[in-house]
Scaffold this motif. Sequence first.
Motif, PDB file in Angstrom:
ATOM      1  N   VAL A 126      -5.294   5.888  -2.017  1.00  0.00           N
ATOM      2  CA  VAL A 126      -4.460   4.596  -1.063  1.00  0.00           C
ATOM      3  C   VAL A 126      -4.704   3.535  -2.565  1.00  0.00           C
ATOM      4  CG1 VAL A 126      -4.700   3.030   0.501  1.00  0.00           C
ATOM      5  CG2 VAL A 126      -5.824   5.467   1.402  1.00  0.00           C
ATOM      6  N   LYS A 185       0.888  -0.898   0.005  1.00  0.00           N
ATOM      7  CA  LYS A 185       0.144  -0.377   0.148  1.00  0.00           C
ATOM      8  C   LYS A 185       1.074   1.267   0.098  1.00  0.00           C
ATOM      9  CE  LYS A 185      -4.120  -2.099   2.604  1.00  0.00           C
ATOM     10  NZ  LYS A 185      -5.047  -2.412   3.459  1.00  0.00           N
ATOM     11  N   ILE A 199      -0.028   7.933   8.333  1.00  0.00           N
ATOM     12  CA  ILE A 199      -1.204   7.625   8.675  1.00  0.00           C
ATOM     13  C   ILE A 199      -1.725   9.372   9.344  1.00  0.00           C
ATOM     14  CG2 ILE A 199      -2.936   7.217  10.185  1.00  0.00           C
ATOM     15  CD1 ILE A 199      -2.295   5.373   8.033  1.00  0.00           C
ATOM     16  N   ALA A 255      -6.732   3.502  10.172  1.00  0.00           N
ATOM     17  CA  ALA A 255      -6.396   4.650  10.493  1.00  0.00           C
ATOM     18  C   ALA A 255      -7.574   5.122  10.915  1.00  0.00           C
ATOM     19  CB  ALA A 255      -6.543   5.124   8.815  1.00  0.00           C
ATOM     20  N   HIS A 275      -2.048  12.500   6.745  1.00  0.00           N
ATOM     21  CA  HIS A 275      -3.187  12.544   5.619  1.00  0.00           C
ATOM     22  C   HIS A 275      -4.854  12.386   6.436  1.00  0.00           C
ATOM     23  CE1 HIS A 275       0.092  12.004   3.223  1.00  0.00           C
ATOM     24  NE2 HIS A 275       0.659  11.365   3.475  1.00  0.00           N
ATOM     25  N   VAL A 321       0.180   5.856  -0.036  1.00  0.00           N
ATOM     26  CA  VAL A 321      -0.582   6.661  -0.159  1.00  0.00           C
ATOM     27  C   VAL A 321      -0.166   7.863  -1.010  1.00  0.00           C
ATOM     28  CG1 VAL A 321      -1.920   8.930   1.511  1.00  0.00           C
ATOM     29  CG2 VAL A 321      -1.175   6.423   1.940  1.00  0.00           C
ATOM     30  N   GLY A 346       3.972   2.020   2.441  1.00  0.00           N
ATOM     31  CA  GLY A 346       3.379   2.315   4.427  1.00  0.00           C
ATOM     32  C   GLY A 346       2.573   1.604   4.690  1.00  0.00           C
ATOM     33  N   SER A 347       2.372   1.407   5.925  1.00  0.00           N
ATOM     34  CA  SER A 347       1.912   0.739   6.159  1.00  0.00           C
ATOM     35  C   SER A 347       0.456   1.110   6.920  1.00  0.00           C
ATOM     36  CB  SER A 347       2.648  -0.093   7.582  1.00  0.00           C
ATOM     37  OG  SER A 347       1.094  -1.432   8.416  1.00  0.00           O
ATOM     38  N   ILE A 348      -0.509   1.066   5.865  1.00  0.00           N
ATOM     39  CA  ILE A 348      -2.078   1.453   5.598  1.00  0.00           C
ATOM     40  C   ILE A 348      -3.188   0.625   5.914  1.00  0.00           C
ATOM     41  CG2 ILE A 348      -2.430   3.158   4.950  1.00  0.00           C
ATOM     42  CD1 ILE A 348       0.055   3.993   3.594  1.00  0.00           C
ATOM     43  N   SER A 349      -3.886   0.800   6.819  1.00  0.00           N
ATOM     44  CA  SER A 349      -4.939   0.015   7.474  1.00  0.00           C
ATOM     45  C   SER A 349      -6.079   1.318   6.947  1.00  0.00           C
ATOM     46  CB  SER A 349      -5.254  -0.770   8.329  1.00  0.00           C
ATOM     47  OG  SER A 349      -6.596  -1.764   8.792  1.00  0.00           O
ATOM     48  N   LYS A 350      -7.015   0.791   6.555  1.00  0.00           N
ATOM     49  CA  LYS A 350      -8.169   2.181   6.683  1.00  0.00           C
ATOM     50  C   LYS A 350      -9.459   1.682   8.226  1.00  0.00           C
ATOM     51  CE  LYS A 350      -9.196   1.742   1.454  1.00  0.00           C
ATOM     52  NZ  LYS A 350      -8.384   0.610   1.135  1.00  0.00           N
TER      53      LYS A 350
END
Length: 270
Positions: free
Chosen positions: A206, A12, A264, A238, A267, A14, A231-235
Amino acid sequence: MAIEVFARKEMKYVMDAERYKHITQFLLKYMNYDEHNHGGKHYTIANIYYDTDNHDIIRESVAKPKYKEKLRLRAYGIPDMDSKVYLEIKKKYLGVVYKRRVTLRLEEAYEFIKTKEIPPEDSKRPKYVKTQVMKELKESLLFYNPVPMIYLAYDRIAFFGKDPSEGGPGRELRISFDFNVRTRRENTGLELGDHGEQLLRDGWYVMEVKAGNTLPRWLLDYFAEHGLRRGSISKYGAEYKRFLRRKIISEANDEKSLNLPPVIAEHLTT
């Protein structure tokens, strides 16, 4: 009832609108729009994420263990009670995502989640087979006794790799861009509309890269040339961190104890 099982790597990123426009134009050399995008028009994905009353599932997930999972009910657009939806367990172990899901009508999905009993057969649909996936879903429901925690929807533009005969990587490579991410913690029903509070600041996307094995060289070269970093991004993660941040501010007026990763925090809406 359709049974679907996936195992793939997911990465992932951003990005802002300018980067989104640039990379999507580049991808069209090697990829085609998803058949649901009709030349660039987005479609909407709506989810209910289920969790325990104490947020045990998402709390474990944001701690970044080697293994984590999520339980969700997914629809495309705004369904009615007779519409097709997908009940999913999404598991991640050492960077590989395993998704196991079944297709149900919304009404029977709600009933399955409530009663933890596999829906009976009837004359309106093909004969059910009590598969391993259904058993796993039932076991998760019994273990967590989950409740609908949040509604989370977003708009998506997606690409599949062109056939190798056309110089593409094949459909094993999928890249999607999610935007206009909105959430709500009340009235979480999928049938109640896709409204909600914005999660990301305006103009941010994303990007998710999904592949079975390695990425093609042309994509790796693009990432290197333009400085794109994962990025370590989880909706859901977040949204949960934003929920915690607001809870801390409300109860203690102190945000210092909440450590949000910069990718995180930068954004997210406040």
